[in-house]
Design an enzyme around this catalytic site. Structure first.
Site, PDB file in Angstrom:
ATOM      1  N   ASN A   8       5.435  16.495  10.718  1.00  0.00           N
ATOM      2  CA  ASN A   8       5.345  16.873   9.230  1.00  0.00           C
ATOM      3  C   ASN A   8       4.619  18.475   9.498  1.00  0.00           C
ATOM      4  OD1 ASN A   8       5.327  17.610   6.490  1.00  0.00           O
ATOM      5  ND2 ASN A   8       3.895  15.654   6.287  1.00  0.00           N
ATOM      6  N   LYS A  10       4.076  20.294   6.954  1.00  0.00           N
ATOM      7  CA  LYS A  10       3.794  20.719   5.580  1.00  0.00           C
ATOM      8  C   LYS A  10       3.887  21.932   5.244  1.00  0.00           C
ATOM      9  CE  LYS A  10       0.665  16.594   6.017  1.00  0.00           C
ATOM     10  NZ  LYS A  10      -0.608  15.980   5.713  1.00  0.00           N
ATOM     11  N   HIS A  94       5.887  11.386   0.213  1.00  0.00           N
ATOM     12  CA  HIS A  94       4.518  11.560   0.806  1.00  0.00           C
ATOM     13  C   HIS A  94       3.414  11.516  -0.281  1.00  0.00           C
ATOM     14  CE1 HIS A  94       1.503  13.556   3.073  1.00  0.00           C
ATOM     15  NE2 HIS A  94       1.970  13.270   4.013  1.00  0.00           N
ATOM     16  N   GLU A  96       0.945  13.250  -0.925  1.00  0.00           N
ATOM     17  CA  GLU A  96       0.574  14.538  -1.265  1.00  0.00           C
ATOM     18  C   GLU A  96       1.452  14.643  -2.444  1.00  0.00           C
ATOM     19  OE1 GLU A  96       0.560  16.659   2.382  1.00  0.00           O
ATOM     20  OE2 GLU A  96      -1.152  15.566   3.082  1.00  0.00           O
ATOM     21  N   GLU A 161       1.398   5.154   5.566  1.00  0.00           N
ATOM     22  CA  GLU A 161       0.308   6.284   5.927  1.00  0.00           C
ATOM     23  C   GLU A 161      -0.778   5.964   4.854  1.00  0.00           C
ATOM     24  OE1 GLU A 161       1.738  10.154   7.414  1.00  0.00           O
ATOM     25  OE2 GLU A 161       2.215  10.261   5.219  1.00  0.00           O
ATOM     26  N   GLY A 167      -5.244  13.203   7.040  1.00  0.00           N
ATOM     27  CA  GLY A 167      -6.005  14.560   7.160  1.00  0.00           C
ATOM     28  C   GLY A 167      -7.692  14.324   7.330  1.00  0.00           C
ATOM     29  N   SER A 197      -3.896  11.277  10.430  1.00  0.00           N
ATOM     30  CA  SER A 197      -4.909  11.521  11.575  1.00  0.00           C
ATOM     31  C   SER A 197      -4.353  11.151  12.876  1.00  0.00           C
ATOM     32  CB  SER A 197      -6.325  10.876  11.051  1.00  0.00           C
ATOM     33  OG  SER A 197      -6.584  11.636  10.088  1.00  0.00           O
TER      34      SER A 197
END
Ligand code: PGA
Length: 234
Positions: A8, A10, A94, A96, A161, A167, A197
């Site tokens: 990904n 991003k 996701h 985010e 996730e 992150g 991560s």
């Protein structure tokens, strides 16, 4: 099934950086890879990255699609439009997007339905927050997300996730992941990958878990020097 490794990107990499990384990957993976690799660049890079990957062992994915088939949705990209670029999978829901774009599970389900009708595999992200984990609510939270975000068929991949791992450099132990993957598969028996991560060492640990079907890699997928060792970790 071969293990799945999803990258990904991003909102990272310039057009040229994206092309270069895709080329490096296509060159490095000429021989049979033990894993199925899917690269998910930003929309703006799909055409060129797709051309670079054509005929290679690496597949193309996207990071989102619209919940509607077509129409007056300024700024949105339809699943069918992605399919025109030989996109074969799409990351949906996701953390985010759930957080910055206020995406709901109901919307994510509509997106997944659109993706399936365009013959894309939806990779639907689920995961608990740190406080939900501390309160012992992980399974309950995941169950609700799965029930509300997934279409009523098994043609999806789930990406577990945990929000506290994305992150942050923190990862759950392989034993913890294996236990949660079992619980997820009891709720919906589909392929499940882990994201958050992932680096070379954790990739090695996770890819050797029997019940885990692959990994979703963010930051470490942006450079050939960090991504290739992850692919080779299998
Ligand atoms: P990370 O991102 O590997 O940088 O934690 C993973 C993801 O958000 O998909």
């Amino acid at each position: 099934m071969r293990k799945l490794i999803v990258a990904n990107w991003k909102m990272n990499l310039s057009r040229q950086e994206g092309i270069n990384l895709a080329q490096d990957l296509a060159d490095a993976l000429k021989d049979e890879s033990k894993a199925q690799i899917i690269i998910c660049p930003p929309f703006t890079h799909l055409a060129e990255v797709g051309s670079v990957l054509e005929g290679s062992k690496v597949a193309l994915g996207a990071q989102d699609c619209a919940a509607a088939e077509k129409g007056a949705y300024t700024g949105q990209i339809a699943a069918k439009q992605l399919a025109d670029f030989r996109v074969s999978a799409v990351i949906l829901g996701h953390a985010e997007r759930r957080s910055y774009c206020f995406e709901t599970s109901a919307e994510i389900k509509q997106k997944a339905i659109q993706a399936q009708s365009a013959k894309l595999i939806p990779i639907i992200c689920i995961g608990e927050t740190e406080s939900e984990k501390s309160a012992g609510q992980t399974t309950k939270v995941l169950k609700k997300q799965i029930e509300e975000s997934c279409p009523n068929n098994d043609n999806v991949v789930l990406a577990y996730e945990p929000l506290w791992a994305i992150g942050t450099g923190r990862v759950p132990s392989p034993t913890e992941v294996a236990k949660i993957i079992d619980e997820i598969k009891k709720i919906k028996n589909v392929p499940v990958i882990y994201g958050g991560s992932v680096k070379t060492q954790s990739a090695k640990d996770f890819l050797h878990l029997e019940n885990l079907d692959g990994i979703l890699v963010g930051g470490a997928a942006l450079k050939i020097e960090t991504f290739l060792p992850i692919i080779k970790a299998i």
